[in-house]
Scaffold this motif. Structure first.
Motif, PDB file in Angstrom:
ATOM      1  N   ARG A  16       8.224 -27.816  -8.657  1.00  0.00           N
ATOM      2  CA  ARG A  16       8.336 -26.507  -9.312  1.00  0.00           C
ATOM      3  C   ARG A  16       6.998 -26.082  -9.909  1.00  0.00           C
ATOM      4  NH1 ARG A  16      12.209 -27.641 -12.584  1.00  0.00           N
ATOM      5  NH2 ARG A  16      13.983 -26.875 -11.409  1.00  0.00           N
ATOM      6  N   ARG A  20       5.006 -22.645  -9.129  1.00  0.00           N
ATOM      7  CA  ARG A  20       4.654 -21.690 -10.191  1.00  0.00           C
ATOM      8  C   ARG A  20       3.147 -21.439 -10.226  1.00  0.00           C
ATOM      9  NH1 ARG A  20       9.063 -22.123 -15.142  1.00  0.00           N
ATOM     10  NH2 ARG A  20      10.841 -21.753 -13.749  1.00  0.00           N
ATOM     11  N   ASN A 172      16.318 -23.590  -6.743  1.00  0.00           N
ATOM     12  CA  ASN A 172      15.953 -23.680  -8.158  1.00  0.00           C
ATOM     13  C   ASN A 172      14.752 -24.590  -8.403  1.00  0.00           C
ATOM     14  OD1 ASN A 172      17.858 -21.874  -9.057  1.00  0.00           O
ATOM     15  ND2 ASN A 172      19.407 -23.437  -9.480  1.00  0.00           N
ATOM     16  N   GLU A 175      11.764 -22.528  -5.951  1.00  0.00           N
ATOM     17  CA  GLU A 175      11.611 -21.124  -6.354  1.00  0.00           C
ATOM     18  C   GLU A 175      10.856 -20.302  -5.302  1.00  0.00           C
ATOM     19  OE1 GLU A 175       9.934 -21.275 -10.318  1.00  0.00           O
ATOM     20  OE2 GLU A 175      11.860 -21.769 -11.225  1.00  0.00           O
ATOM     21  N   ASP A 198      25.609 -13.041  -3.624  1.00  0.00           N
ATOM     22  CA  ASP A 198      26.620 -13.152  -4.680  1.00  0.00           C
ATOM     23  C   ASP A 198      26.080 -13.793  -5.959  1.00  0.00           C
ATOM     24  OD1 ASP A 198      28.359 -12.060  -2.888  1.00  0.00           O
ATOM     25  OD2 ASP A 198      29.668 -13.806  -2.702  1.00  0.00           O
ATOM     26  N   LEU A 199      25.102 -14.666  -5.835  1.00  0.00           N
ATOM     27  CA  LEU A 199      24.557 -15.325  -7.024  1.00  0.00           C
ATOM     28  C   LEU A 199      23.250 -14.683  -7.487  1.00  0.00           C
ATOM     29  CD1 LEU A 199      25.370 -19.095  -6.314  1.00  0.00           C
ATOM     30  CD2 LEU A 199      26.731 -17.379  -7.525  1.00  0.00           C
ATOM     31  N   ASP A 200      22.864 -13.572  -6.831  1.00  0.00           N
ATOM     32  CA  ASP A 200      21.685 -12.809  -7.260  1.00  0.00           C
ATOM     33  C   ASP A 200      20.387 -13.603  -7.233  1.00  0.00           C
ATOM     34  OD1 ASP A 200      22.712 -10.119  -7.857  1.00  0.00           O
ATOM     35  OD2 ASP A 200      23.942 -11.145  -9.336  1.00  0.00           O
ATOM     36  N   PHE A 201      20.272 -14.493  -6.253  1.00  0.00           N
ATOM     37  CA  PHE A 201      18.969 -15.127  -6.062  1.00  0.00           C
ATOM     38  C   PHE A 201      17.976 -14.068  -5.595  1.00  0.00           C
ATOM     39  CE2 PHE A 201      21.401 -19.109  -5.571  1.00  0.00           C
ATOM     40  CZ  PHE A 201      20.613 -19.963  -6.309  1.00  0.00           C
TER      41      PHE A 201
ATOM     42  N   LYS B  12      19.477  -4.743 -12.168  1.00  0.00           N
ATOM     43  CA  LYS B  12      19.102  -6.150 -11.972  1.00  0.00           C
ATOM     44  C   LYS B  12      17.623  -6.316 -11.653  1.00  0.00           C
ATOM     45  CE  LYS B  12      23.303  -7.134  -9.297  1.00  0.00           C
ATOM     46  NZ  LYS B  12      23.812  -7.809  -8.084  1.00  0.00           N
ATOM     47  N   ARG B  16      14.676  -8.308 -13.747  1.00  0.00           N
ATOM     48  CA  ARG B  16      13.867  -9.435 -13.266  1.00  0.00           C
ATOM     49  C   ARG B  16      12.372  -9.107 -13.344  1.00  0.00           C
ATOM     50  NH1 ARG B  16      16.023  -9.947  -8.525  1.00  0.00           N
ATOM     51  NH2 ARG B  16      17.549 -11.575  -8.959  1.00  0.00           N
ATOM     52  N   ARG B  20       9.545 -11.218 -15.237  1.00  0.00           N
ATOM     53  CA  ARG B  20       8.372 -11.762 -14.539  1.00  0.00           C
ATOM     54  C   ARG B  20       7.074 -11.258 -15.159  1.00  0.00           C
ATOM     55  NH1 ARG B  20       9.925 -12.936  -8.185  1.00  0.00           N
ATOM     56  NH2 ARG B  20      11.705 -14.251  -8.737  1.00  0.00           N
ATOM     57  N   ARG B  23       6.610 -13.408 -18.162  1.00  0.00           N
ATOM     58  CA  ARG B  23       6.167 -14.759 -17.792  1.00  0.00           C
ATOM     59  C   ARG B  23       4.703 -14.763 -17.373  1.00  0.00           C
ATOM     60  NH1 ARG B  23      10.133 -18.386 -14.679  1.00  0.00           N
ATOM     61  NH2 ARG B  23      10.822 -18.539 -16.842  1.00  0.00           N
ATOM     62  N   LEU B 103      28.255  -6.406 -11.938  1.00  0.00           N
ATOM     63  CA  LEU B 103      27.448  -7.436 -11.270  1.00  0.00           C
ATOM     64  C   LEU B 103      28.062  -7.904  -9.956  1.00  0.00           C
ATOM     65  CD1 LEU B 103      26.167  -9.715 -14.205  1.00  0.00           C
ATOM     66  CD2 LEU B 103      24.877  -8.056 -12.854  1.00  0.00           C
ATOM     67  N   THR B 168      25.265 -18.157 -13.737  1.00  0.00           N
ATOM     68  CA  THR B 168      24.310 -18.382 -12.644  1.00  0.00           C
ATOM     69  C   THR B 168      23.645 -17.070 -12.243  1.00  0.00           C
ATOM     70  OG1 THR B 168      25.506 -20.289 -11.778  1.00  0.00           O
ATOM     71  CG2 THR B 168      24.101 -19.110 -10.227  1.00  0.00           C
ATOM     72  N   LYS B 169      24.445 -16.018 -12.113  1.00  0.00           N
ATOM     73  CA  LYS B 169      23.899 -14.704 -11.760  1.00  0.00           C
ATOM     74  C   LYS B 169      22.897 -14.245 -12.837  1.00  0.00           C
ATOM     75  CE  LYS B 169      27.138 -11.669 -10.076  1.00  0.00           C
ATOM     76  NZ  LYS B 169      26.872 -11.353  -8.669  1.00  0.00           N
ATOM     77  N   ASN B 172      19.710 -16.087 -12.613  1.00  0.00           N
ATOM     78  CA  ASN B 172      18.882 -15.679 -11.475  1.00  0.00           C
ATOM     79  C   ASN B 172      18.295 -14.284 -11.655  1.00  0.00           C
ATOM     80  OD1 ASN B 172      19.118 -18.065 -10.075  1.00  0.00           O
ATOM     81  ND2 ASN B 172      20.883 -17.401  -8.879  1.00  0.00           N
ATOM     82  N   ILE B 173      18.914 -13.480 -12.481  1.00  0.00           N
ATOM     83  CA  ILE B 173      18.404 -12.127 -12.724  1.00  0.00           C
ATOM     84  C   ILE B 173      17.373 -12.127 -13.857  1.00  0.00           C
ATOM     85  CG2 ILE B 173      19.037  -9.816 -13.541  1.00  0.00           C
ATOM     86  CD1 ILE B 173      21.836 -10.361 -12.155  1.00  0.00           C
ATOM     87  N   PHE B 201      18.611 -25.960 -12.435  1.00  0.00           N
ATOM     88  CA  PHE B 201      17.995 -24.810 -13.083  1.00  0.00           C
ATOM     89  C   PHE B 201      16.917 -25.298 -14.046  1.00  0.00           C
ATOM     90  CE2 PHE B 201      21.990 -22.560 -12.057  1.00  0.00           C
ATOM     91  CZ  PHE B 201      21.476 -21.353 -11.622  1.00  0.00           C
ATOM     92  N   SER B 202      15.808 -24.587 -14.069  1.00  0.00           N
ATOM     93  CA  SER B 202      14.734 -24.941 -14.995  1.00  0.00           C
ATOM     94  C   SER B 202      14.928 -24.186 -16.305  1.00  0.00           C
ATOM     95  CB  SER B 202      13.402 -24.569 -14.348  1.00  0.00           C
ATOM     96  OG  SER B 202      12.355 -24.753 -15.263  1.00  0.00           O
TER      97      SER B 202
END
Lengths: 315, 315
Positions: A16, A20, A172, A175, A198-201, B12, B16, B20, B23, B103, B168-169, B172-173, B201-202
């Motif tokens: 990760r 990054r 995850n 990334e 569905d999971l909004d990746f 959404k 994000r 970002r 970050r 969502l 989870t959603k 990810n958002i 997940f981080s």
């Protein structure tokens, strides 16, 4: 062009951190998830990845979560050294090979190989994978509940929850911006697409066309386990699918007719059909007549090897 | 200190993008997921978030995925304007309120409110949420299969898959570094912790202590729906839990005795106990005697309102 030496990373956090660092430099990351024993199909995915991202991570990890205890986890072929050689030779190369030891070891279980599992609730009773799922061990699964039901999901009940879960983990950890999957595993590709939606990746999922041997056999790491005779017989899948597509293009819209053609050809060659289905390309629901884009999906056993293949038909 | 005006984001992608941008400036992001109708418990989570991150996102979204069609989705209290007022007043403020419309709308279903659902497989037959789950609609669910079974999972079979999925959603958002959950929803907090571990997940998950009204009633958005009489009766939960903990601290290690004490007190007050369990803090498995850190969890109905509460006991 000189061969590029991929960096080998085995640790999640280090992986990760690398991603990054790339992102902070404005680079986009492409991920090609594999279970190793790479062949020309994988190379095709990597070449495709170069069209969509600046740097490329290939993961090599045989995922116990998608195998049931009765399946071929222990005999799944592997050749890490050979894989690295092949990756060096890919035009444009590969930046990182992510090769984790065990993605399900959280330091809570001394032994992460499952031998038998039962849960308290009847609903999940039949679902067992090769991952330790007791006590404080792994217990989170991603399910794509409609698309996972049919075809490979019928004969391999833990397969797609294992795939969806490990891909979530890889997403995850790595990334990526883009992830590439082979359309040879058509149902898997659609499941990952649906899951990402569905999971909004924030990941673009790209399906890459089936790559075939010169005689038409779809590339698969499992092909190596076919005897020369079985390999010859296995050509019946591709040949009969091609004939079915040709027939459909000539006006045959009855799926029953087309399916019978394929089943008969595989049976006559000495294979054992697991399923042969003509389905809608989006919903993966079976259709009776071809009136919109479909895909003809087949799984069949030749000896102890189960092969899958498919062909899209857009008439 | 002047009141800080939170930016309200409903999209959404915009959310994000904001994260970002933060970050890339080296700032860490804290997420406090809520269903709105904020109270002092939420404020406590936000204050805690300031200890762990540079900028803070509060999501306000009543998640249909965690309600079954027979539950109180339509009557769940909301007051967006009041919520924003409260957020302005939090010391240090809140940077963003993420308030998406739906969502689960992917542009494939005209109507995303579920009235009835049945799937082809008996296993999932009983699972129905207030999300459209047909055709090309939402179909991916995250399940934490052991921790989701007991307590609230028994009486609310779709609840925790809905929570795990929407979290989870949101992860990810919003892509947070830290996420805060109230320990009042003890099982939920543990499920999210386990999910974050299992899916890599981080994100650091922080549990914040139960916040109570001055008379001891655990803060909940549902408290507003209690009549004055019901509210008085509902104090029996907190009072009897406190007595049970005192009794345990004095040497009573029999869980049966302690549970009987609580059930009797709630019954006598006119409540209806859904469950009263003493469980291990990590595995959430029931214990018979208190010999390690446990938590005493209770759910009970007062009129049409179901309340939960818990107390950790470390003897």
């Amino acid at each position: 062009m000189t061969a590029k030496e991929p960096e080998i990373i085995r640790d999640k956090d280090q992986m990760r951190k690398w991603s990054r660092a790339m992102r902070s430099q404005g680079k986009t990351i492409g991920l090609v998830p594999t279970m190793g024993y790479l062949h020309a199909g994988h190379v095709s995915l990597i070449r495709e990845a170069h069209n969509h991202s600046d740097v490329i991570v290939v993961s090599i990890y045989v995922n116990p979560g998608q195998f049931s205890p009765s399946e071929d986890l222990s005999t799944y072929p592997s050749d890490f050294h050979g894989d690295i050689q092949k990756l060096r030779a890919v035009p444009g190369g590969v930046d990182v090979v992510f090769n984790p030891h065990n993605l399900y070891d959280y330091g809570t279980n001394p032994n992460c190989t499952n031998t038998s599992t039962s849960t308290s609730n009847g609903e999940e009773m039949k679902l067992e994978s090769c991952v330790e799922e007791k006590g404080l061990g792994h217990e989170t699964w991603v399910r794509v509940v409609r698309l996972e039901k049919g075809m490979c999901g019928k004969s391999r009940p833990v397969f797609f929850r294992g795939v969806a879960t490990v891909v979530t983990k890889l997403f995850n950890i790595v990334e990526p911006d883009v992830a590439l999957f082979g359309k040879k595993d058509y149902q898997q590709w659609r499941i990952i697409q649906r899951m990402v939606r569905d999971l909004d990746f924030s990941i673009r999922v790209i399906g890459s066309e089936v790559v075939r041997e010169s005689d038409g056999l779809a590339m698969s790491s499992r092909n190596v386990r076919l005897s020369p005779e079985e390999r010859e017989k296995a050509l019946s899948i591709n040949k009969s699918l091609s004939r079915a597509r040709f027939s459909a293009e000539k006006g045959q819209i009855s799926c029953k007719e087309l399916i019978d053609l394929v089943i008969q050809a595989i049976n006559e060659a000495g294979g054992r059909v697991d399923y042969a289905e003509i389905i809608d390309q989006d919903s993966l629901e079976t259709v009776e007549e071809i009136r919109s884009p479909v895909v003809f999906c087949v799984a069949a056993w030749f000896g102890k090897v189960r092969l899958i293949d498919n062909m899209e038909i857009s008439v």
